[in-house]
Design an enzyme around this catalytic site. Structure first.
Site, PDB file in Angstrom:
ATOM      1  N   GLU A   1      38.482  50.767  30.441  1.00 47.54           N
ATOM      2  CA  GLU A   1      39.219  49.512  30.638  1.00 47.54           C
ATOM      3  C   GLU A   1      39.574  48.906  29.290  1.00 47.54           C
ATOM      4  OE1 GLU A   1      37.117  46.555  32.934  1.00 47.54           O
ATOM      5  OE2 GLU A   1      38.828  45.177  32.957  1.00 47.54           O
TER       6      GLU A   1
ATOM      7  N   HIS B   1      33.985  51.908  36.641  1.00 42.00           N
ATOM      8  CA  HIS B   1      34.919  51.378  35.640  1.00 42.00           C
ATOM      9  C   HIS B   1      35.038  52.420  34.528  1.00 42.00           C
ATOM     10  CE1 HIS B   1      33.422  47.167  36.947  1.00 42.00           C
ATOM     11  NE2 HIS B   1      34.663  47.277  37.368  1.00 42.00           N
TER      12      HIS B   1
ATOM     13  N   ASP C   1      40.464  43.102  42.016  1.00 44.97           N
ATOM     14  CA  ASP C   1      39.458  43.018  40.964  1.00 44.97           C
ATOM     15  C   ASP C   1      38.888  41.621  40.737  1.00 44.97           C
ATOM     16  OD1 ASP C   1      37.840  43.660  38.836  1.00 44.97           O
ATOM     17  OD2 ASP C   1      39.408  44.364  37.515  1.00 44.97           O
TER      18      ASP C   1
ATOM     19  N   HIS D   1      40.588  51.286  36.585  1.00 46.80           N
ATOM     20  CA  HIS D   1      41.368  50.946  35.378  1.00 46.80           C
ATOM     21  C   HIS D   1      41.929  52.214  34.717  1.00 46.80           C
ATOM     22  CE1 HIS D   1      40.078  46.887  35.974  1.00 46.80           C
ATOM     23  NE2 HIS D   1      38.807  47.174  35.756  1.00 46.80           N
TER      24      HIS D   1
END
Ligand code: ZN
Length: 505
Positions: free
Chosen positions: A273, A270, A358, A307
């Protein structure tokens, strides 16, 4: 038994998807070992067993590059205001944790099976599962540190999807942040411990070259192979997933990345984000997350930044220069108020984008594909934003005899197929000979796409179709969905209904 080779199977739809359009009069010929052998004109077929698919188009199976399967249990249960002044990703996360802390191993299996079943019904044939539930609810490790990961893999196998189990490294709550007891199931505080579990998992589910030092848990012997891409026959394999720069400190991150390099493993993380995650990284390291990853040499063509919304032009150049990919999850990102992935900028610079469902607020990869474009239309007050310019993956230069171009739809569909395959290391995403026979069909008479000509069909599918148009789904040559129904549908839903009743009573 004689030595006669298994009979070839010819799937004969009305239309077959090729790199930039649909061809008619063709057959997709598959062999007994689950691969596509060739695409030929129907006239050239000989003694293949024929499966006629009247009024159907065949397309390559889609790849869902980012999933947290267990989050399927919170669907519809976070859409209200909490006691906070302002709800956000962070208040949603607390609601999500309240479910994550209550699931038993069997619950994880049932929730995952539900998510994967819905994926299958939506034409998804492989998933990258970003898996971070490792321990018992109080943080005590199970005897097998991969117990829950294996439940997720079992769920995917039972439903019939291929799975890249991207095992998550999670060390802490954040920089200068007190431990959050609700994260106790995720934490493996040192890299060595984490990597030992990765090795054991790889030995038991796939990844033949990650065996040395795997200890007693080493599973079946398999021939050595390359990990950056699963072999055609692989149904499950393992990748590395440091959760985020917030959850994994730099030294840990470097050890994990070194291991991934050594074993040629995919790395998912990730990245950017939320703005708060970026500012915390600047505070800790004096650099943004992407600048940190770049300066520490952690970006590579095996790296996927999930993201990657709040980024600078320099970050986009870093991804482009290293061939790192971005995984956009637009239905989740709009649900969580994360922001809009600058897909136009990424594509302009040749950065490949793949897609993920997701949090599973919705499971529909076509929706994610169209949102990638639609969010930018709303932002820029323009149409056809991500079309044109350098392609990040796949060839989108297809023009049709009458001059119409479906470069936009092709590009968005590439995100859901070839780019996703590269991101998670699946040997899939196209209908090319030598690749797995993973595909789905669209009913040409479905009301959402009826009337489309061959050259209009892909945009009609990408922008206007829903699950109802998807009728057959085949993985490794085996049908798992037929006439819009999964073979295990009733049982999966019944078990899931029971789980939800128990969880939310
Ligand atoms: Zn995620």
């Amino acid at each position: 038994m004689s030595e006669t080779p298994a009979q070839l199977i010819a799937w004969i739809p009305e239309l077959i998807y090729q790199a930039n359009g649909f061809a008619d009069g063709m057959a997709l010929v598959c062999d007994g070992s689950d691969s596509i052998v060739r695409l030929v004109h129907v006239d050239q077929l000989t003694d293949e067993r024929r499966i006629n698919l009247r009024r159907r188009a065949i397309l390559p199976g889609m790849i869902n590059a980012h999933s947290h399967a267990f989050q399927r249990v919170i669907r519809g249960r976070t859409e209200y205001r909490t006691a906070n002044q302002r709800d956000s990703f962070w208040t949603w996360r607390e609601l999500m944790y309240s479910a994550a802390t209550r699931l038993t191993p069997e619950d994880v299996y049932d929730a995952s099976r539900m998510a994967f079943l819905e994926m299958a019904l939506n034409g998804i044939t492989a998933v990258g599962e970003f898996h971070y539930l490792h321990h018992a609810p109080d943080g005590t490790p199970y005897d097998d540190p991969n117990l829950l990961a294996k439940e997720v893999v079992r769920a995917a196998r039972d439903v019939g999807l291929r799975i890249a189990l991207l095992r998550v490294a999670y060390a802490r709550s954040g920089f200068n942040t007190d431990p959050n007891p609700r994260q106790a199931r995720f934490i493996e505080s040192d890299a060595e411990l984490y990597l030992k579990s990765v090795q054991a998992l790889a030995a038991s589910v796939g990844n033949p070259t990650v065996r040395e030092g795997a200890g007693d848990d080493a599973g079946d012997e398999k021939s050595a192979g390359t990990l950056a891409h699963a072999r055609v026959s692989d149904t499950s394999w393992v990748g590395i997933a440091p959760h985020s720069v917030r959850a994994v400190p730099l030294d840990y991150l470097k050890s994990v990345a070194a291991y991934a390099n050594e074993h040629d493993l995919k790395v998912h993380m990730h990245v950017a984000e939320q703005p708060a995650e970026v500012s915390a990284c600047v505070e800790e390291y004096g650099r943004t997350p992407v600048a940190l990853l770049q300066s520490e040499g952690l970006l590579s063509e095996r790296f996927t930044a999930v993201h990657a919304i709040h980024v600078t032009p320099k970050a986009i150049a870093s991804f482009a220069g290293t061939r790192a990919m971005v995984c956009a999850c637009p239905t989740t990102e709009r649900n969580l108020g994360d922001g809009v992935v600058p897909a136009d900028e990424y594509l302009k610079h040749g950065v490949s984008i793949c897609l993920g469902t997701d949090s599973h607020a919705q499971i529909d990869l076509f929706e994610d594909a169209r949102e990638l474009e639609y969010h930018l239309r709303l932002q820029k007050l323009e149409r056809v934003v991500v079309s044109g310019g350098a392609s990040g993956g796949g060839d989108d230069s297809g023009t049709f005899p009458d001059g119409r171009v479906s470069a936009l739809a092709t590009r968005l569909f590439d995100c859901a197929t070839v780019n996703g395959a590269r991101s998670i290391g699946a040997a899939a995403g196209t209908l090319a000979p030598g690749t797995p026979a993973d595909f789905f069909t669209i009913d040409l008479d479905d009301p959402a796409v009826a009337g489309a000509a061959a050259h209009d069909l892909l945009p009609a599918i990408v922008f206007s179709s829903s699950r109802a148009a998807i009728r057959e789904v085949v993985v490794g040559g085996k049908p798992i969905v037929s006439e819009g129904q999964h073979l295990m549908q009733e049982d999966v839903i019944e078990r899931f209904n029971e789980l939800q009743k128990r969880l939310w009573a």
